[in-house]
Scaffold this motif. Structure first.
Motif, PDB file in Angstrom:
ATOM      1  N   UNK A   1       0.789  -1.225   0.000  1.00 13.23           N
ATOM      2  CA  UNK A   1       0.000   0.000   0.000  1.00 13.23           C
ATOM      3  C   UNK A   1       0.823   1.278   0.000  1.00 13.23           C
ATOM      4  N   UNK A   2       2.136   1.160   0.173  1.00 18.47           N
ATOM      5  CA  UNK A   2       3.009   2.335   0.168  1.00 18.47           C
ATOM      6  C   UNK A   2       4.179   2.067  -0.776  1.00 18.47           C
ATOM      7  N   UNK A   3       4.947   3.119  -1.041  1.00 14.22           N
ATOM      8  CA  UNK A   3       6.132   2.941  -1.886  1.00 14.22           C
ATOM      9  C   UNK A   3       7.072   1.944  -1.210  1.00 14.22           C
ATOM     10  N   UNK A   4       7.820   1.191  -2.012  1.00 14.86           N
ATOM     11  CA  UNK A   4       8.718   0.212  -1.405  1.00 14.86           C
ATOM     12  C   UNK A   4       9.828   0.890  -0.598  1.00 14.86           C
ATOM     13  N   UNK A   5       9.934   0.535   0.674  1.00 17.10           N
ATOM     14  CA  UNK A   5      11.026   1.098   1.473  1.00 17.10           C
ATOM     15  C   UNK A   5      12.355   0.441   1.093  1.00 17.10           C
ATOM     16  N   UNK A   6      13.423   1.095   1.456  1.00 19.95           N
ATOM     17  CA  UNK A   6      14.743   0.533   1.188  1.00 19.95           C
ATOM     18  C   UNK A   6      15.186  -0.286   2.391  1.00 19.95           C
ATOM     19  N   UNK A   7      16.151  -1.116   2.186  1.00 17.26           N
ATOM     20  CA  UNK A   7      16.729  -1.891   3.276  1.00 17.26           C
ATOM     21  C   UNK A   7      15.971  -3.167   3.560  1.00 17.26           C
ATOM     22  N   UNK A   8      16.519  -3.899   4.471  1.00 21.90           N
ATOM     23  CA  UNK A   8      16.009  -5.197   4.879  1.00 21.90           C
ATOM     24  C   UNK A   8      14.717  -5.073   5.690  1.00 21.90           C
ATOM     25  N   UNK A   9      14.008  -6.169   5.764  1.00 19.67           N
ATOM     26  CA  UNK A   9      12.748  -6.203   6.509  1.00 19.67           C
ATOM     27  C   UNK A   9      12.966  -6.328   8.017  1.00 19.67           C
ATOM     28  N   UNK A  10      14.070  -6.939   8.425  1.00 19.96           N
ATOM     29  CA  UNK A  10      14.291  -7.260   9.839  1.00 19.96           C
ATOM     30  C   UNK A  10      15.447  -6.465  10.401  1.00 19.96           C
ATOM     31  N   UNK A  11      15.228  -5.773  11.505  1.00 20.53           N
ATOM     32  CA  UNK A  11      13.983  -5.482  12.203  1.00 20.53           C
ATOM     33  C   UNK A  11      13.292  -4.260  11.595  1.00 20.53           C
ATOM     34  N   UNK A  12      12.068  -4.025  11.977  1.00 19.10           N
ATOM     35  CA  UNK A  12      11.346  -2.852  11.492  1.00 19.10           C
ATOM     36  C   UNK A  12      11.915  -1.595  12.146  1.00 19.10           C
ATOM     37  N   UNK A  13      12.451  -0.705  11.325  1.00 21.21           N
ATOM     38  CA  UNK A  13      12.990   0.551  11.848  1.00 21.21           C
ATOM     39  C   UNK A  13      11.902   1.444  12.428  1.00 21.21           C
ATOM     40  N   UNK A  14      10.724   1.452  11.783  1.00 21.94           N
ATOM     41  CA  UNK A  14       9.620   2.270  12.290  1.00 21.94           C
ATOM     42  C   UNK A  14       9.142   1.766  13.654  1.00 21.94           C
ATOM     43  N   UNK A  15       9.059   0.454  13.816  1.00 25.07           N
ATOM     44  CA  UNK A  15       8.665  -0.107  15.115  1.00 25.07           C
ATOM     45  C   UNK A  15       9.734   0.184  16.170  1.00 25.07           C
ATOM     46  N   UNK A  16      10.992   0.158  15.758  1.00 26.45           N
ATOM     47  CA  UNK A  16      12.093   0.459  16.678  1.00 26.45           C
ATOM     48  C   UNK A  16      11.980   1.886  17.193  1.00 26.45           C
ATOM     49  N   UNK A  17      11.791   2.817  16.284  1.00 24.45           N
ATOM     50  CA  UNK A  17      11.685   4.231  16.670  1.00 24.45           C
ATOM     51  C   UNK A  17      10.435   4.475  17.518  1.00 24.45           C
ATOM     52  N   UNK A  18       9.303   3.923  17.108  1.00 21.37           N
ATOM     53  CA  UNK A  18       8.053   4.124  17.856  1.00 21.37           C
ATOM     54  C   UNK A  18       8.174   3.595  19.282  1.00 21.37           C
ATOM     55  N   UNK A  19       8.744   2.407  19.427  1.00 17.12           N
ATOM     56  CA  UNK A  19       8.900   1.822  20.763  1.00 17.12           C
ATOM     57  C   UNK A  19       9.895   2.617  21.606  1.00 17.12           C
ATOM     58  N   UNK A  20      10.947   3.089  20.991  1.00 14.79           N
ATOM     59  CA  UNK A  20      11.938   3.876  21.738  1.00 14.79           C
ATOM     60  C   UNK A  20      11.318   5.174  22.258  1.00 14.79           C
ATOM     61  N   UNK A  21      10.587   5.873  21.379  1.00 11.63           N
ATOM     62  CA  UNK A  21       9.926   7.116  21.812  1.00 11.63           C
ATOM     63  C   UNK A  21       8.930   6.832  22.930  1.00 11.63           C
TER      64      UNK A  21
END
Length: 186
Positions: A105-125
């Protein structure tokens, strides 16, 4: 030569692939019946990005919470960079790469799938700010930490294992940075 600990961690990540595929497929089948949710996921998935870190830190600074703003910027930036470096180690294919029939549903992100960078940032915040916010002000941070990983699965760019690992990594980074900052200031 690869370090034995790294080989062990990689061996733990790879076998969860089939389970990840089944969980992600079940999630998308359950939720995709709701086009409004598709739009909501697409428009909010970046709440786990550096844009949110910058915006939230700026808002905190404007509200006079300069120490929290600085610490959030540090935690968010550390989470993003560590998450991105972790992707290089695991180099896991994304769901849409593994299954070309999968609707992304979105443009293809770059980089590997593991781990999710967005989940990492959200959890850290969320980890940092739920500890620093009064009761009624914690829920937005918690909501972001839960919602962002679900959106990453929903939009077709991550498996559940990617987002779970990202959440654990983000929590660990926030706790470590918080201890380091507290020790340095004392």
């Amino acid at each position: 030569m690869t370090h034995p600990l790294l080989r062990r961690v990689r061996s733990l990540v790879n076998p969860i692939g089939p389970l990840d595929v089944r969980l992600a497929t079940a999630w998308r089948r359950l939720i995709r019946r709701h086009p409004a949710l598709d739009a909501l996921a697409v428009n909010t998935t970046d709440l786990g990005s550096m844009y949110t870190v910058a915006g939230a830190a700026g808002l905190l600074a404007a509200l006079g919470r300069r120490r929290d703003a600085a610490d959030l910027a540090i935690v968010g930036t550390a989470a993003w960079f560590i998450g991105q470096e972790s992707k290089r180690v695991f180099n896991r294919r994304r769901p849409f790469e593994a299954d070309p029939a999968l609707e992304r549903l979105i443009k293809p992100p770059t980089g590997s799938s593991f781990p999710s960078g967005h989940a990492t940032v959200a959890a850290a915040m969320a980890t940092l700010m739920t500890r620093r916010s009064a009761g009624g002000r914690r829920w937005p941070w918690t909501a972001i930490a839960v919602w962002v990983p679900l959106t990453r699965i929903h939009v077709g760019v991550h498996y559940p294992g990617d987002t779970a690992a990202g959440a654990v990594l983000g929590w660990s980074i926030a706790r470590s940075v918080e201890r380091l900052v507290t020790t340095t200031r004392d």
